[in-house]
Scaffold this motif. Structure first.
Motif, mmCIF file in Angstrom:
data_model
loop_
_atom_site.group_PDB
_atom_site.id
_atom_site.type_symbol
_atom_site.label_atom_id
_atom_site.label_comp_id
_atom_site.label_asym_id
_atom_site.label_seq_id
_atom_site.Cartn_x
_atom_site.Cartn_y
_atom_site.Cartn_z
ATOM 1 N N ARG A 98 0.835 -1.189 0.000
ATOM 2 C CA ARG A 98 0.000 0.000 0.000
ATOM 3 C C ARG A 98 0.882 1.255 0.000
ATOM 4 O O ARG A 98 1.853 1.329 0.745
ATOM 5 C CB ARG A 98 -0.879 0.002 1.251
ATOM 6 C CG ARG A 98 -1.842 1.151 1.282
ATOM 7 C CD ARG A 98 -2.942 0.867 2.263
ATOM 8 N NE ARG A 98 -3.897 1.958 2.323
ATOM 9 C CZ ARG A 98 -4.894 1.988 3.180
ATOM 10 N NH1 ARG A 98 -5.050 1.007 4.060
ATOM 11 N NH2 ARG A 98 -5.738 2.999 3.156
ATOM 12 N N LYS A 99 0.488 2.215 -0.836
ATOM 13 C CA LYS A 99 1.254 3.459 -0.916
ATOM 14 C C LYS A 99 1.227 4.220 0.411
ATOM 15 O O LYS A 99 0.204 4.262 1.080
ATOM 16 C CB LYS A 99 0.633 4.377 -1.961
ATOM 17 C CG LYS A 99 1.097 4.154 -3.364
ATOM 18 C CD LYS A 99 0.386 5.174 -4.256
ATOM 19 C CE LYS A 99 0.704 4.968 -5.703
ATOM 20 N NZ LYS A 99 -0.210 5.786 -6.541
ATOM 21 N N TRP B 225 3.008 7.812 0.896
ATOM 22 C CA TRP B 225 3.933 8.882 0.491
ATOM 23 C C TRP B 225 4.452 9.651 1.701
ATOM 24 O O TRP B 225 3.684 9.981 2.602
ATOM 25 C CB TRP B 225 3.206 9.877 -0.414
ATOM 26 C CG TRP B 225 2.926 9.421 -1.808
ATOM 27 C CD1 TRP B 225 1.738 8.977 -2.311
ATOM 28 C CD2 TRP B 225 3.853 9.406 -2.909
ATOM 29 N NE1 TRP B 225 1.853 8.682 -3.645
ATOM 30 C CE2 TRP B 225 3.138 8.937 -4.041
ATOM 31 C CE3 TRP B 225 5.204 9.733 -3.048
ATOM 32 C CZ2 TRP B 225 3.736 8.792 -5.300
ATOM 33 C CZ3 TRP B 225 5.794 9.584 -4.288
ATOM 34 C CH2 TRP B 225 5.072 9.124 -5.394
ATOM 35 N N LEU C 200 1.108 5.842 -12.636
ATOM 36 C CA LEU C 200 0.985 5.129 -11.358
ATOM 37 C C LEU C 200 0.588 6.035 -10.200
ATOM 38 O O LEU C 200 0.545 5.606 -9.044
ATOM 39 C CB LEU C 200 2.307 4.428 -11.010
ATOM 40 C CG LEU C 200 2.723 3.293 -11.948
ATOM 41 C CD1 LEU C 200 4.012 2.647 -11.448
ATOM 42 C CD2 LEU C 200 1.615 2.244 -12.070
ATOM 43 N N SER C 201 0.305 7.308 -10.514
ATOM 44 C CA SER C 201 -0.010 8.241 -9.439
ATOM 45 C C SER C 201 -0.838 9.397 -9.966
ATOM 46 O O SER C 201 -0.773 9.734 -11.149
ATOM 47 C CB SER C 201 1.297 8.770 -8.831
ATOM 48 O OG SER C 201 1.024 9.752 -7.861
ATOM 49 N N SER C 202 -1.585 10.010 -9.064
ATOM 50 C CA SER C 202 -2.277 11.254 -9.408
ATOM 51 C C SER C 202 -1.321 12.446 -9.328
ATOM 52 O O SER C 202 -1.662 13.545 -9.766
ATOM 53 C CB SER C 202 -3.450 11.472 -8.452
ATOM 54 O OG SER C 202 -2.969 11.577 -7.117
ATOM 55 N N LYS C 203 -0.131 12.218 -8.747
ATOM 56 C CA LYS C 203 0.845 13.304 -8.650
ATOM 57 C C LYS C 203 1.583 13.454 -9.975
ATOM 58 O O LYS C 203 1.655 12.528 -10.769
ATOM 59 C CB LYS C 203 1.862 13.003 -7.546
ATOM 60 C CG LYS C 203 1.260 12.798 -6.175
ATOM 61 C CD LYS C 203 2.343 12.493 -5.164
ATOM 62 C CE LYS C 203 1.798 11.929 -3.862
ATOM 63 N NZ LYS C 203 0.787 12.779 -3.222
HETATM 64 C C1 I3P Z 1 -3.949 6.429 -1.241
HETATM 65 C C2 I3P Z 1 -3.349 7.815 -1.110
HETATM 66 C C3 I3P Z 1 -2.222 8.005 -2.114
HETATM 67 C C4 I3P Z 1 -2.700 7.700 -3.529
HETATM 68 C C5 I3P Z 1 -3.315 6.321 -3.629
HETATM 69 C C6 I3P Z 1 -4.449 6.132 -2.647
HETATM 70 O O1 I3P Z 1 -5.027 6.317 -0.345
HETATM 71 O O2 I3P Z 1 -4.318 8.796 -1.361
HETATM 72 O O3 I3P Z 1 -1.723 9.324 -2.024
HETATM 73 O O4 I3P Z 1 -1.591 7.732 -4.377
HETATM 74 O O5 I3P Z 1 -3.784 6.162 -4.933
HETATM 75 O O6 I3P Z 1 -4.927 4.806 -2.697
HETATM 76 P P1 I3P Z 1 -4.838 5.833 1.186
HETATM 77 O O7 I3P Z 1 -4.173 6.958 1.914
HETATM 78 O O8 I3P Z 1 -6.226 5.582 1.643
HETATM 79 O O9 I3P Z 1 -3.992 4.609 1.160
HETATM 80 P P2 I3P Z 1 -1.160 8.966 -5.303
HETATM 81 O O10 I3P Z 1 -1.049 10.170 -4.422
HETATM 82 O O11 I3P Z 1 0.164 8.525 -5.871
HETATM 83 O O12 I3P Z 1 -2.205 9.116 -6.365
HETATM 84 P P3 I3P Z 1 -3.759 4.807 -5.794
HETATM 85 O O13 I3P Z 1 -4.410 3.745 -4.964
HETATM 86 O O14 I3P Z 1 -4.521 5.151 -7.018
HETATM 87 O O15 I3P Z 1 -2.339 4.468 -6.097
#
Ligand code: I3P
Length: 128
Positions: free
Chosen positions: A31-32, A34, A84-87
């Motif tokens: 699980r991510k 960051w 792979l990310s919204s960033k």
């Molecule tokens: C994740 C969190 C991450 C996001 C990730 C979410 O949620 O918002 O920042 O990755 O997206 O699942 P949580 O905190 O509930 O674990 P990005 O910022 O890189 O987009 P993803 O599941 O689409 O990778």
């Protein structure tokens, strides 16, 4: 004499603050999570430190604080990974052991510099 007159201390190539998340460990998806990380490229390794506030490029020296983790760049693969990310400005680093990290910066020039510097080290190790 200089601190590295014996040539045994690996060269510090680059240091700075990036956002980091590990997304796989030994090929198993994680699980991510960051968080900002102080990233140091030294010798054949990318080394991650917590508490970036206490670090600056000019003051950092190998051995003066404890790394959170470290990545061996030999055989590693680097890819831009904005899908792979919204960033923005995200790349993925995959080690031979199947650990995967995403690294990110809001600053375009900074992330491009990191990408090319890491790729240069990977290329150098590939030629050895
Ligand atoms: C994740 C969190 C991450 C996001 C990730 C979410 O949620 O918002 O920042 O990755 O997206 O699942 P949580 O905190 O509930 O674990 P990005 O910022 O890189 O987009 P993803 O599941 O689409 O990778």
């Amino acid at each position: 004499s200089s601190p590295d007159s014996d040539g045994c201390t690996p060269e510090l190539e680059k240091a700075g603050l990036l956002n980091k998340t590990k997304i796989a460990e030994g090929g198993r998806k994680l699980r991510k999570n960051w968080s900002p990380s102080w990233v140091v490229l030294v010798g054949n390794s990318l080394v991650f430190f917590k508490d970036p506030k206490s670090q600056t490029p000019s003051s950092w020296k190998p051995g003066n604080s404890r790394p959170e983790s470290s990545v061996d760049l030999r055989g590693a693969q680097l890819h831009w990974a904005n899908e792979l990310s919204s960033k923005k400005n995200v790349f993925k680093l995959r080690t031979v052991t199947g650990n995967e990290f995403l690294l990110q910066s809001e600053t375009d020039s900074l992330i491009k510099e990191w990408y090319s510097t890491i790729q240069n080290v990977i290329d150098r190790l590939d030629r050895e």
